[in-house]
Design a protein around this motif. Sequence first.
Motif, PDB file in Angstrom:
ATOM      1  N   GLN A 157      15.641   6.757 -12.353  1.00 14.60           N
ATOM      2  CA  GLN A 157      16.104   5.710 -13.264  1.00 14.60           C
ATOM      3  C   GLN A 157      15.593   6.020 -14.666  1.00 14.60           C
ATOM      4  N   ARG A 158      16.112   5.260 -15.648  1.00 11.70           N
ATOM      5  CA  ARG A 158      15.752   5.529 -17.046  1.00 11.70           C
ATOM      6  C   ARG A 158      14.318   5.133 -17.322  1.00 11.70           C
ATOM      7  N   PHE A 159      13.943   3.922 -16.881  1.00  5.50           N
ATOM      8  CA  PHE A 159      12.588   3.444 -17.119  1.00  5.50           C
ATOM      9  C   PHE A 159      11.862   3.326 -15.783  1.00  5.50           C
ATOM     10  N   THR A 160      10.852   4.131 -15.611  1.00  9.78           N
ATOM     11  CA  THR A 160      10.048   4.088 -14.384  1.00  9.78           C
ATOM     12  C   THR A 160       8.575   4.219 -14.748  1.00  9.78           C
ATOM     13  N   LYS A 161       7.741   3.893 -13.804  1.00  8.75           N
ATOM     14  CA  LYS A 161       6.296   4.029 -14.014  1.00  8.75           C
ATOM     15  C   LYS A 161       5.614   4.255 -12.670  1.00  8.75           C
ATOM     16  N   VAL A 162       4.390   4.746 -12.734  1.00  7.27           N
ATOM     17  CA  VAL A 162       3.586   5.034 -11.551  1.00  7.27           C
ATOM     18  C   VAL A 162       2.472   4.003 -11.445  1.00  7.27           C
ATOM     19  N   VAL A 163       2.322   3.459 -10.261  1.00  8.29           N
ATOM     20  CA  VAL A 163       1.211   2.543  -9.973  1.00  8.29           C
ATOM     21  C   VAL A 163       0.282   3.265  -9.006  1.00  8.29           C
ATOM     22  N   ARG A 164      -0.948   3.467  -9.443  1.00 13.49           N
ATOM     23  CA  ARG A 164      -1.903   4.238  -8.643  1.00 13.49           C
ATOM     24  C   ARG A 164      -2.642   3.349  -7.651  1.00 13.49           C
ATOM     25  N   ARG A 165      -2.754   3.852  -6.432  1.00 16.18           N
ATOM     26  CA  ARG A 165      -3.459   3.132  -5.369  1.00 16.18           C
ATOM     27  C   ARG A 165      -4.351   4.125  -4.624  1.00 16.18           C
ATOM     28  N   SER A 166      -4.923   3.693  -3.507  1.00 14.79           N
ATOM     29  CA  SER A 166      -5.779   4.592  -2.730  1.00 14.79           C
ATOM     30  C   SER A 166      -5.821   4.164  -1.269  1.00 14.79           C
ATOM     31  N   ILE A 167      -6.206   5.116  -0.401  1.00 13.61           N
ATOM     32  CA  ILE A 167      -6.279   4.879   1.043  1.00 13.61           C
ATOM     33  C   ILE A 167      -7.694   5.191   1.513  1.00 13.61           C
ATOM     34  N   HIS A 168      -8.323   4.261   2.219  1.00 11.10           N
ATOM     35  CA  HIS A 168      -9.720   4.385   2.637  1.00 11.10           C
ATOM     36  C   HIS A 168      -9.850   4.193   4.144  1.00 11.10           C
ATOM     37  N   LEU A 169     -10.932   4.721   4.688  1.00  9.72           N
ATOM     38  CA  LEU A 169     -11.349   4.353   6.026  1.00  9.72           C
ATOM     39  C   LEU A 169     -12.036   2.991   5.982  1.00  9.72           C
ATOM     40  N   THR A 170     -11.820   2.193   6.980  1.00 14.62           N
ATOM     41  CA  THR A 170     -12.599   0.967   7.126  1.00 14.62           C
ATOM     42  C   THR A 170     -13.983   1.325   7.672  1.00 14.62           C
ATOM     43  N   PRO A 171     -14.964   0.446   7.573  1.00 13.89           N
ATOM     44  CA  PRO A 171     -16.262   0.720   8.209  1.00 13.89           C
ATOM     45  C   PRO A 171     -16.121   1.024   9.701  1.00 13.89           C
ATOM     46  N   PHE A 172     -15.216   0.310  10.367  1.00 13.11           N
ATOM     47  CA  PHE A 172     -14.967   0.580  11.784  1.00 13.11           C
ATOM     48  C   PHE A 172     -14.380   1.977  11.957  1.00 13.11           C
ATOM     49  N   GLY A 173     -13.479   2.370  11.040  1.00 12.91           N
ATOM     50  CA  GLY A 173     -12.884   3.701  11.114  1.00 12.91           C
ATOM     51  C   GLY A 173     -13.907   4.803  10.862  1.00 12.91           C
ATOM     52  N   GLU A 174     -14.834   4.564   9.931  1.00 14.93           N
ATOM     53  CA  GLU A 174     -15.885   5.559   9.697  1.00 14.93           C
ATOM     54  C   GLU A 174     -16.741   5.742  10.942  1.00 14.93           C
ATOM     55  N   GLY A 175     -17.124   4.627  11.583  1.00 10.86           N
ATOM     56  CA  GLY A 175     -17.915   4.727  12.798  1.00 10.86           C
ATOM     57  C   GLY A 175     -17.170   5.443  13.906  1.00 10.86           C
ATOM     58  N   PHE A 176     -15.867   5.189  14.002  1.00  9.65           N
ATOM     59  CA  PHE A 176     -15.056   5.851  15.021  1.00  9.65           C
ATOM     60  C   PHE A 176     -15.027   7.359  14.791  1.00  9.65           C
ATOM     61  N   CYS A 177     -14.809   7.775  13.551  1.00 13.83           N
ATOM     62  CA  CYS A 177     -14.727   9.204  13.257  1.00 13.83           C
ATOM     63  C   CYS A 177     -16.040   9.909  13.541  1.00 13.83           C
ATOM     64  N   ARG A 178     -17.148   9.287  13.187  1.00 12.47           N
ATOM     65  CA  ARG A 178     -18.453   9.916  13.407  1.00 12.47           C
ATOM     66  C   ARG A 178     -18.790   9.995  14.895  1.00 12.47           C
ATOM     67  N   ALA A 179     -18.363   8.989  15.648  1.00 16.24           N
ATOM     68  CA  ALA A 179     -18.707   8.954  17.071  1.00 16.24           C
ATOM     69  C   ALA A 179     -17.781   9.791  17.919  1.00 16.24           C
ATOM     70  N   VAL A 180     -16.526   9.982  17.473  1.00 15.96           N
ATOM     71  CA  VAL A 180     -15.516  10.574  18.355  1.00 15.96           C
ATOM     72  C   VAL A 180     -14.989  11.917  17.839  1.00 15.96           C
ATOM     73  N   LEU A 181     -14.768  12.044  16.533  1.00 13.39           N
ATOM     74  CA  LEU A 181     -14.068  13.214  16.011  1.00 13.39           C
ATOM     75  C   LEU A 181     -14.994  14.273  15.426  1.00 13.39           C
ATOM     76  N   LEU A 182     -16.106  13.886  14.845  1.00 17.08           N
ATOM     77  CA  LEU A 182     -17.016  14.859  14.250  1.00 17.08           C
ATOM     78  C   LEU A 182     -17.918  15.468  15.323  1.00 17.08           C
ATOM     79  N   PRO A 183     -18.335  16.717  15.145  1.00 15.45           N
ATOM     80  CA  PRO A 183     -19.249  17.330  16.111  1.00 15.45           C
ATOM     81  C   PRO A 183     -20.547  16.526  16.226  1.00 15.45           C
ATOM     82  N   ALA A 184     -21.149  16.582  17.412  1.00 13.31           N
ATOM     83  CA  ALA A 184     -22.366  15.815  17.658  1.00 13.31           C
ATOM     84  C   ALA A 184     -23.510  16.261  16.761  1.00 13.31           C
ATOM     85  N   ASP A 185     -23.517  17.557  16.373  1.00  9.17           N
ATOM     86  CA  ASP A 185     -24.615  18.069  15.548  1.00  9.17           C
ATOM     87  C   ASP A 185     -24.286  18.044  14.067  1.00  9.17           C
TER      88      ASP A 185
END
Length: 314
Positions: free
Chosen positions: A260-288
């Motif tokens: 279109q002739r007039f457009t603009k960008v709105v910046r946002r972001s995507i984060h892990l929740t505290p629950f998601g951080e705990g899940f990743c550390r407990a399940v997906l990252l190596p134990a060491d």
Amino acid sequence: MHDDAGTATMNALVDPTPGEPDDDAPGLPGPGAALSAVPGLARIAAATWLHATRWGVLASWRLSRRLAAAVRDPQQAASLARELGVTVTTVTDLGRAVAAGVPLQQAVADALTTEQEQRAEPDPVRSEQASLREQGTALLDRSRDVWHEQDQHPAYARILGDLAPDEARVLLLLVRSGPQPSVDVRSGGPVGRVHSQLIAPGLTMIGARAGCRYVDRVPAYLDNLHRLGLVWFSREQLTDPEEYQVLEAQPDVLEALHSQRFTKVVRRSIHLTPFGEGFCRAVLLPADDASAHPSHVAPDDGEGEGHGYSPVSG
């Protein structure tokens, strides 16, 4: 005294009209003889004196006439059901069986067997409620047990079954590389957001950066991760502007900006929740894995609302 009461009850049910002469058909056995002719039924019904009396009354010729009438008249069916202490359905089923030619003794035996089975069968709704209550009680008992230890959240195992392999890659990207930028392309330009329309929502490079096999499914992946409480979508932008410069130079973003002739960008972001951080550390990252990982901002009230996402190649 029980025998006299049983005889009175039997006579009242078989012959509900006082003073009516006994016109039983010749050769038909009386109630006592009919009950003795079906010893299996008698043994089941004789669990109590009332049951023996009730089902003995059913085995009579005159009662068969009342059952036939009960099929045609709901009021008579309800009255007979009250007298016998059974349901209206049982009475009507008996009447239909007798009308179809089933011997009364056999119909009574079948009805009693069905009733016994129905009473023996557990109510699935009540059983489920009882099971949930038992689980809740056990959970509270564990909460009061100072010796009970739980290393990780019990929901982690269930969540693993709800994740696609690509979604695990997205989570690893977020936990190792930190929050990811996303942009919305809207119409309006210098006019502001009064008449602004959304052209392309949630454009990201997450699929490419995470090495997803199915990049076109990234919007669905993010929606599922949001549903599971592992990620949230912030309206705030990241502090590093270079993150957005690379994203805004991608072909899909440029195409939306030039649509279109007039457009603009709105910046946002995507984060892990505290629950998601705990899940990743407990399940997906190596134990060491003892390395420090980038921090994510916890969602505030009014934030974390999901919206559509589109993948950006490159």
